[in-house]
Scaffold this motif. Structure first.
Motif, PDB file in Angstrom:
ATOM      1  N   GLU A  88      -0.331   8.763   3.818  1.00 50.71           N
ATOM      2  CA  GLU A  88       1.005   8.239   4.150  1.00 50.71           C
ATOM      3  C   GLU A  88       1.336   8.451   5.624  1.00 50.71           C
ATOM      4  OE1 GLU A  88       5.613   8.189   2.589  1.00 50.71           O
ATOM      5  OE2 GLU A  88       3.972   8.768   1.268  1.00 50.71           O
ATOM      6  N   CYS A  89       0.947   9.582   6.181  1.00 53.28           N
ATOM      7  CA  CYS A  89       1.162   9.823   7.618  1.00 53.28           C
ATOM      8  C   CYS A  89       0.521   8.713   8.448  1.00 53.28           C
ATOM      9  CB  CYS A  89       0.570  11.173   8.028  1.00 53.28           C
ATOM     10  SG  CYS A  89       1.410  12.613   7.358  1.00 53.28           S
ATOM     11  N   LEU A  90      -0.722   8.400   8.136  1.00 48.57           N
ATOM     12  CA  LEU A  90      -1.454   7.384   8.885  1.00 48.57           C
ATOM     13  C   LEU A  90      -0.900   5.992   8.626  1.00 48.57           C
ATOM     14  CD1 LEU A  90      -5.036   8.797   8.237  1.00 48.57           C
ATOM     15  CD2 LEU A  90      -3.705   9.014  10.331  1.00 48.57           C
ATOM     16  N   ILE A 131      -5.968  18.358  -4.300  1.00 48.86           N
ATOM     17  CA  ILE A 131      -6.746  17.335  -3.602  1.00 48.86           C
ATOM     18  C   ILE A 131      -5.972  16.023  -3.509  1.00 48.86           C
ATOM     19  CG2 ILE A 131      -8.806  15.879  -3.753  1.00 48.86           C
ATOM     20  CD1 ILE A 131     -10.275  18.300  -4.927  1.00 48.86           C
ATOM     21  N   ILE A 132      -5.384  15.596  -4.631  1.00 48.90           N
ATOM     22  CA  ILE A 132      -4.669  14.319  -4.646  1.00 48.90           C
ATOM     23  C   ILE A 132      -3.423  14.382  -3.771  1.00 48.90           C
ATOM     24  CG2 ILE A 132      -3.369  12.726  -6.118  1.00 48.90           C
ATOM     25  CD1 ILE A 132      -5.325  13.477  -8.388  1.00 48.90           C
ATOM     26  N   PHE A 133      -2.661  15.466  -3.876  1.00 51.74           N
ATOM     27  CA  PHE A 133      -1.423  15.591  -3.107  1.00 51.74           C
ATOM     28  C   PHE A 133      -1.715  15.607  -1.608  1.00 51.74           C
ATOM     29  CE2 PHE A 133       2.299  17.852  -1.404  1.00 51.74           C
ATOM     30  CZ  PHE A 133       3.323  17.129  -1.996  1.00 51.74           C
ATOM     31  N   LEU A 134      -2.732  16.371  -1.211  1.00 51.88           N
ATOM     32  CA  LEU A 134      -3.114  16.420   0.203  1.00 51.88           C
ATOM     33  C   LEU A 134      -3.603  15.063   0.696  1.00 51.88           C
ATOM     34  CD1 LEU A 134      -5.072  19.758   0.824  1.00 51.88           C
ATOM     35  CD2 LEU A 134      -3.026  18.973   2.021  1.00 51.88           C
ATOM     36  N   ALA A 135      -4.433  14.410  -0.110  1.00 54.06           N
ATOM     37  CA  ALA A 135      -5.012  13.131   0.295  1.00 54.06           C
ATOM     38  C   ALA A 135      -3.945  12.074   0.484  1.00 54.06           C
ATOM     39  CB  ALA A 135      -6.035  12.668  -0.744  1.00 54.06           C
ATOM     40  N   ASN A 166       0.826  -1.206   0.000  1.00 53.47           N
ATOM     41  CA  ASN A 166       0.000   0.000   0.000  1.00 53.47           C
ATOM     42  C   ASN A 166       0.861   1.257   0.000  1.00 53.47           C
ATOM     43  OD1 ASN A 166      -3.207  -0.158   0.547  1.00 53.47           O
ATOM     44  ND2 ASN A 166      -2.205  -2.034   1.258  1.00 53.47           N
ATOM     45  N   LEU A 167       1.958   1.234   0.748  1.00 56.21           N
ATOM     46  CA  LEU A 167       2.854   2.393   0.775  1.00 56.21           C
ATOM     47  C   LEU A 167       3.469   2.633  -0.600  1.00 56.21           C
ATOM     48  CD1 LEU A 167       4.230   4.565   2.574  1.00 56.21           C
ATOM     49  CD2 LEU A 167       6.091   2.932   2.936  1.00 56.21           C
ATOM     50  N   SER A 168       3.826   1.565  -1.302  1.00 55.61           N
ATOM     51  CA  SER A 168       4.408   1.699  -2.637  1.00 55.61           C
ATOM     52  C   SER A 168       3.391   2.259  -3.626  1.00 55.61           C
ATOM     53  CB  SER A 168       4.923   0.341  -3.117  1.00 55.61           C
ATOM     54  OG  SER A 168       5.998  -0.104  -2.326  1.00 55.61           O
ATOM     55  N   ILE A 169       2.163   1.763  -3.564  1.00 53.47           N
ATOM     56  CA  ILE A 169       1.098   2.301  -4.433  1.00 53.47           C
ATOM     57  C   ILE A 169       0.896   3.787  -4.145  1.00 53.47           C
ATOM     58  CG2 ILE A 169      -1.376   2.198  -4.952  1.00 53.47           C
ATOM     59  CD1 ILE A 169      -1.240  -0.811  -4.281  1.00 53.47           C
ATOM     60  N   LEU A 170       0.865   4.118  -2.870  1.00 47.36           N
ATOM     61  CA  LEU A 170       0.644   5.494  -2.442  1.00 47.36           C
ATOM     62  C   LEU A 170       1.764   6.408  -2.940  1.00 47.36           C
ATOM     63  CD1 LEU A 170      -0.574   6.439   1.109  1.00 47.36           C
ATOM     64  CD2 LEU A 170       1.213   7.756   0.004  1.00 47.36           C
ATOM     65  N   ASP A 171       3.029   5.979  -2.739  1.00 45.29           N
ATOM     66  CA  ASP A 171       4.171   6.811  -3.148  1.00 45.29           C
ATOM     67  C   ASP A 171       4.221   6.996  -4.656  1.00 45.29           C
ATOM     68  OD1 ASP A 171       5.151   7.405  -0.650  1.00 45.29           O
ATOM     69  OD2 ASP A 171       6.498   5.680  -0.565  1.00 45.29           O
ATOM     70  N   THR A 190      -9.595   8.415   5.615  1.00 42.63           N
ATOM     71  CA  THR A 190      -9.301   9.611   6.413  1.00 42.63           C
ATOM     72  C   THR A 190      -8.444  10.586   5.628  1.00 42.63           C
ATOM     73  OG1 THR A 190      -9.401   8.273   8.429  1.00 42.63           O
ATOM     74  CG2 THR A 190      -8.362  10.443   8.603  1.00 42.63           C
ATOM     75  N   GLY A 191      -7.477  10.071   4.877  1.00 43.37           N
ATOM     76  CA  GLY A 191      -6.615  10.935   4.070  1.00 43.37           C
ATOM     77  C   GLY A 191      -7.407  11.738   3.059  1.00 43.37           C
ATOM     78  N   PHE A 192      -8.332  11.083   2.360  1.00 48.39           N
ATOM     79  CA  PHE A 192      -9.132  11.800   1.358  1.00 48.39           C
ATOM     80  C   PHE A 192     -10.155  12.717   2.022  1.00 48.39           C
ATOM     81  CE2 PHE A 192      -7.243   8.916  -1.636  1.00 48.39           C
ATOM     82  CZ  PHE A 192      -7.264   9.614  -2.821  1.00 48.39           C
ATOM     83  N   GLY A 193     -10.695  12.315   3.181  1.00 51.43           N
ATOM     84  CA  GLY A 193     -11.610  13.193   3.904  1.00 51.43           C
ATOM     85  C   GLY A 193     -10.919  14.469   4.351  1.00 51.43           C
ATOM     86  N   ASN A 194      -9.704  14.335   4.881  1.00 49.47           N
ATOM     87  CA  ASN A 194      -8.918  15.498   5.286  1.00 49.47           C
ATOM     88  C   ASN A 194      -8.628  16.399   4.088  1.00 49.47           C
ATOM     89  OD1 ASN A 194      -6.739  17.000   6.974  1.00 49.47           O
ATOM     90  ND2 ASN A 194      -5.589  16.188   5.246  1.00 49.47           N
ATOM     91  N   SER A 195      -8.328  15.785   2.949  1.00 50.96           N
ATOM     92  CA  SER A 195      -8.010  16.566   1.751  1.00 50.96           C
ATOM     93  C   SER A 195      -9.207  17.387   1.288  1.00 50.96           C
ATOM     94  CB  SER A 195      -7.565  15.623   0.628  1.00 50.96           C
ATOM     95  OG  SER A 195      -7.372  16.334  -0.566  1.00 50.96           O
ATOM     96  N   VAL A 196     -10.380  16.780   1.286  1.00 46.55           N
ATOM     97  CA  VAL A 196     -11.587  17.502   0.851  1.00 46.55           C
ATOM     98  C   VAL A 196     -11.831  18.716   1.746  1.00 46.55           C
ATOM     99  CG1 VAL A 196     -14.099  17.353   0.657  1.00 46.55           C
ATOM    100  CG2 VAL A 196     -12.668  15.505  -0.232  1.00 46.55           C
TER     101      VAL A 196
END
Length: 313
Positions: free
Chosen positions: A111-113, A102-106, A65-70, A151-157
């Motif tokens: 990644e933090c979480l 939106i994508i960068f923030l999400a 998941n981290l690799s997909i995210l990065d 949560t990442g996408f919710g925070n981004s929105v």
């Protein structure tokens, strides 16, 4: 009039280092090399973790998941940055800017979480090995990963909505390489302090809470490692944890610098350089840290890669 109504048909000018033309070529080379390594490293990890049955464990599920995210994280900004460096007019459409933001923030928040989840996984593996299979069961792993992404996408929105609704009075020049909250807030022609306070609250939740959990987890891991009688075992454990902490320090340290202080107090040039670390350098380092220093991953590469490239059964 909100930002969306005011800017829907306009472009933004991404200044980057336009005032320092001599930096354009070195930056292009740095970005191209980093992005190439990021793609190759993260795709390799994804393939190995998926294709090797011995790596179908919680740790490598999180690593996949981290690799997909990065991979998505860098792709949201770097290709457009490379294109802009080669152009005289360095622009991005309003829609492209919104999507990038939106994508960068999400993905950054996710990644933090996810790094916090990975540190908890290591804590259970080292400090509670007999309960590892029960605690880190399949459905628990799926739920915590889903929670991280959601949560990442919710925070981004939320953060994007607050940022994009600030009036900018026709200002179009973004003093950055890409559309990011601190740079966009500097375009506002209204008082940004109320918005900055709300954004600060969200940043504390996404940055400080995960990094605190990570430090607590590694504190317990360090105590457990110190009880290992074998000097070689202690050395290997500290080497692995130490390399992980380097990634965590780079990512969270630079993120905290950018998002937990008012945009007006951030040096514009230093802010641009800092954003390169958590946006480009850290995603490139993750595959190196989590694979080259991992014995299981190196053995899995030897088993899987010949089958992929030479079609061996």
């Amino acid at each position: 009039m909100n930002w969306a109504n005011e800017s829907s048909a306009r472009e933004f000018i991404l200044l980057g280092f336009s005032d320092r033309p001599w930096l354009q070529m070195p930056l292009f080379v740095l970005l191209l090399i980093s992005y190439t390594f990021t793609i190759f490293g993260n795709v390799s990890i994804m393939m190995v973790c998926i294709l090797d049955p011995k790596l179908h464990t919680p740790m490598y599920f999180f690593l996949t998941n981290l690799s997909i995210l990065d991979l998505c994280y860098t792709t949201s900004t770097v290709p457009h940055m490379l294109t802009n460096i080669c152009r005289n007019k360095k622009t991005i459409s309003y829609g492209g800017c919104v999507a990038q933001l939106i994508i960068f923030l999400a993905l950054g928040a996710t990644e933090c979480l996810l790094l916090a989840v990975m540190s908890f996984d290591r804590y259970v593996a080292v400090c509670k090995p007999l309960h590892y299979v029960v605690i880190m069961n399949h459905w628990f792993c799926v739920r915590v990963v889903a929670f991280s992404w959601f949560t990442g996408f919710g925070n981004s929105v939320l953060q994007s909505s607050l940022t994009l609704n600030m009036p900018r009075c026709g200002r179009q020049e973004v003093d950055h390489f890409f559309c990011e909250v601190p740079a966009l807030l500097k375009l506002s022609c209204a008082d940004t302090k109320p918005i900055e306070s709300e954004l600060f609250f969200f940043s504390v939740l996404i940055l400080l809470i995960p990094v605190t959990l990570i430090l607590i987890s590694y504190g317990f891991i360090a105590q457990a490692v110190l009880r290992i009688r074998s000097a070689e075992g202690r050395r290997k454990a500290f080497g692995t944890c130490g390399s992980h902490m380097v990634v965590v320090s780079l990512f969270f340290g630079t993120g905290i610098y950018m998002y937990l202080q008012p945009p007006s107090s951030t040096s514009k040039d230093w802010g641009k350089m800092v954003s390169l670390f958590y946006g480009i350098i850290t995603p490139m380092l993750n595959p190196l840290i989590y694979s080259l220093r991992n014995k299981d991953m190196k053995e899995a590469f030897k088993r899987v890669m010949p089958k992929i490239f030479f079609c061996k059964k």
